[in-house]
Design an enzyme around this catalytic site. Sequence first.
Site, mmCIF file in Angstrom:
data_model
loop_
_atom_site.group_PDB
_atom_site.id
_atom_site.type_symbol
_atom_site.label_atom_id
_atom_site.label_comp_id
_atom_site.label_asym_id
_atom_site.label_seq_id
_atom_site.Cartn_x
_atom_site.Cartn_y
_atom_site.Cartn_z
ATOM 1 C CD GLN A 1 48.935 38.533 45.320
ATOM 2 O OE1 GLN A 1 49.979 38.673 45.937
ATOM 3 N NE2 GLN A 1 48.654 39.201 44.221
ATOM 4 C CG ASP B 1 45.007 32.473 44.208
ATOM 5 O OD1 ASP B 1 44.327 31.492 43.861
ATOM 6 O OD2 ASP B 1 45.247 33.434 43.449
ATOM 7 N NE ARG C 1 43.127 33.781 41.340
ATOM 8 C CZ ARG C 1 43.151 33.074 40.216
ATOM 9 N NH1 ARG C 1 42.121 33.058 39.425
ATOM 10 N NH2 ARG C 1 44.213 32.387 39.878
ATOM 11 C CE1 TYR D 1 39.529 33.463 37.395
ATOM 12 C CE2 TYR D 1 38.370 35.010 38.819
ATOM 13 C CZ TYR D 1 39.165 33.887 38.659
ATOM 14 O OH TYR D 1 39.603 33.198 39.755
ATOM 15 C CB SER E 1 47.618 31.505 42.016
ATOM 16 O OG SER E 1 46.769 32.490 41.493
HETATM 17 P P1 NAI Z 1 42.050 31.350 33.892
HETATM 18 O O1 NAI Z 1 42.627 30.053 34.306
HETATM 19 O O2 NAI Z 1 40.632 31.660 34.210
HETATM 20 O O3 NAI Z 1 42.221 31.530 32.298
HETATM 21 C C1 NAI Z 1 43.477 31.309 31.692
HETATM 22 C C2 NAI Z 1 43.793 32.392 30.713
HETATM 23 O O4 NAI Z 1 43.058 32.160 29.508
HETATM 24 C C3 NAI Z 1 43.465 33.813 31.140
HETATM 25 O O5 NAI Z 1 44.624 34.598 31.040
HETATM 26 C C4 NAI Z 1 42.415 34.248 30.136
HETATM 27 O O6 NAI Z 1 42.457 35.629 29.837
HETATM 28 C C5 NAI Z 1 42.784 33.418 28.943
HETATM 29 N N1 NAI Z 1 41.751 33.267 27.904
HETATM 30 C C6 NAI Z 1 40.409 33.108 28.053
HETATM 31 N N2 NAI Z 1 39.816 33.020 26.846
HETATM 32 C C7 NAI Z 1 40.810 33.112 25.912
HETATM 33 C C8 NAI Z 1 40.824 33.076 24.496
HETATM 34 N N3 NAI Z 1 39.714 32.945 23.778
HETATM 35 N N4 NAI Z 1 42.019 33.184 23.871
HETATM 36 C C9 NAI Z 1 43.171 33.324 24.562
HETATM 37 N N5 NAI Z 1 43.216 33.378 25.913
HETATM 38 C C10 NAI Z 1 42.049 33.274 26.573
HETATM 39 O O7 NAI Z 1 42.986 32.522 34.424
HETATM 40 P P2 NAI Z 1 43.852 32.597 35.730
HETATM 41 O O8 NAI Z 1 45.198 32.118 35.457
HETATM 42 O O9 NAI Z 1 43.128 31.973 36.854
HETATM 43 O O10 NAI Z 1 43.908 34.163 35.957
HETATM 44 C C11 NAI Z 1 42.683 34.935 35.989
HETATM 45 C C12 NAI Z 1 42.953 36.341 36.363
HETATM 46 O O11 NAI Z 1 43.276 36.450 37.725
HETATM 47 C C13 NAI Z 1 44.106 36.993 35.612
HETATM 48 O O12 NAI Z 1 43.741 38.318 35.317
HETATM 49 C C14 NAI Z 1 45.218 36.972 36.603
HETATM 50 O O13 NAI Z 1 46.173 37.995 36.375
HETATM 51 C C15 NAI Z 1 44.442 37.249 37.874
HETATM 52 N N6 NAI Z 1 45.131 36.793 39.064
HETATM 53 C C16 NAI Z 1 45.175 37.643 40.150
HETATM 54 C C17 NAI Z 1 45.784 37.254 41.301
HETATM 55 C C18 NAI Z 1 45.782 38.182 42.459
HETATM 56 O O14 NAI Z 1 45.808 39.371 42.307
HETATM 57 N N7 NAI Z 1 45.715 37.675 43.640
HETATM 58 C C19 NAI Z 1 46.401 35.933 41.449
HETATM 59 C C20 NAI Z 1 46.289 35.119 40.258
HETATM 60 C C21 NAI Z 1 45.660 35.548 39.121
#
Ligand code: NAI
Length: 377
Positions: A127, A130, A122, A229, A133
């Site tokens: 991006q 991705d 990520r 993550y 996303s």
């Molecule tokens: P994911 O689908 O792996 O998880 C969904 C969400 O659940 C996450 O926000 C996670 O922190 C949360 N979570 C996990 N355990 C939890 C708990 N016990 N209670 C409450 N929430 C909980 O996450 P996703 O959507 O794939 O995003 C993962 C990371 O990647 C994030 O930090 C996101 O900002 C980042 N990201 C970065 C991108 C980039 O820079 N290209 C693009 C998309 C995402």
Amino acid sequence: MKIGIPKELAPQESRVAGTPETVSKMVKAGMIVSVETQAGVSAFIQDQDYVQAGATIQTSHASLLGETDCLLKVQPPLLEEVPQIKEHAAVIGPLFPLRQLELVKQLRAKNITAFSLDLLPRIARAQSMDILSSMSNLAGYKSVILAADHLNKIFPMMTTAAGTILPAKIIVIGAGVAGLQAIATTRRLGGVVIAFDTRPVAAEQVKSLGADFVSLETSHDTSQDAGGYAKEQSAEFYKQEQDIIHRYIREADVIITTALIPGKPAPILITEAMVKDMKTGGVIVDLAIEQGGNCPLTEAGKIVVKHNITLIGLTNLPSTLPIHASQLYARNLLAFLNYVAKPLADNALDLSDDIIKNCLITYRGDIINPLVKKALE
Ligand code: NAI
């Protein structure tokens, strides 16, 4: 390079890996594109649309697989498809290799260059490729539409001559890509949202969408890994989190759960006792169901009613929006294809590149991604 876009054989898969828009760009870049007949029909794309974009239509699935230098996929190839794929060809799509070790072995045995875009890092320069996303975003949107449809009341506040109706209250657990889109969609429908996430950095994003954020008192370092993550927490932490969520649940009409930990089963955050305490007629949409679910009462692939609460455990929600899902997915794939096409043609893949070394699973009879390599050893 000959690119192949097959019809997806997996059940209930309506998306297609290439659209006329992406096919025409491939053709302009000098690629020869072959599309299986009816490949796009579930996404409302006809063979003729692909022909106009410069592709040829192949009537045989096996021939398409056997003639293609680079196969574009929405779902991992089925085991029975692998023998039909041309030796040394490239395959690009999500392979979920850690759950599909037999598939990985078979791809390796056929010297396939297999890229798994679910393992894309990520990082900013990836991006545009991705797929997680793009698809999570659509799943987040659809989760709210499903919840609104199954809730026996409306989302927005309405002031009418017959009096005022208060807005629905929605809890979103996990404010990643899907959760944030669920919040945004709920807000557009006029619902009031409270969101939870273990990553404190999510607070600002949640608030910017007009929702309240409930802190779980984690720190940046304990809550997330270098890739952004969520990290797995202790059983004690999850118990405390359940207690905090429980306090809010009595008021909630809808709960949308999206909490995931990479490579682990989804944490249980909504227990049966908590479901019983929800307002009767409420809805839970468990978007974590493909990793086991955040609520043990949800059933994969089903909508069930328990304790007067509708539990939605439908899988592959992006496939229920095949037009936009295919558009976004195909663009992601094209961005990745553009990134690897020249190195593939020149036999010069840079295995030290972050994008390549994470996504490349099998290459010249070897396993490249370190996690998959370890799993196979
Ligand atoms: P994911 O689908 O792996 O998880 C969904 C969400 O659940 C996450 O926000 C996670 O922190 C949360 N979570 C996990 N355990 C939890 C708990 N016990 N209670 C409450 N929430 C909980 O996450 P996703 O959507 O794939 O995003 C993962 C990371 O990647 C994030 O930090 C996101 O900002 C980042 N990201 C970065 C991108 C980039 O820079 N290209 C693009 C998309 C995402």
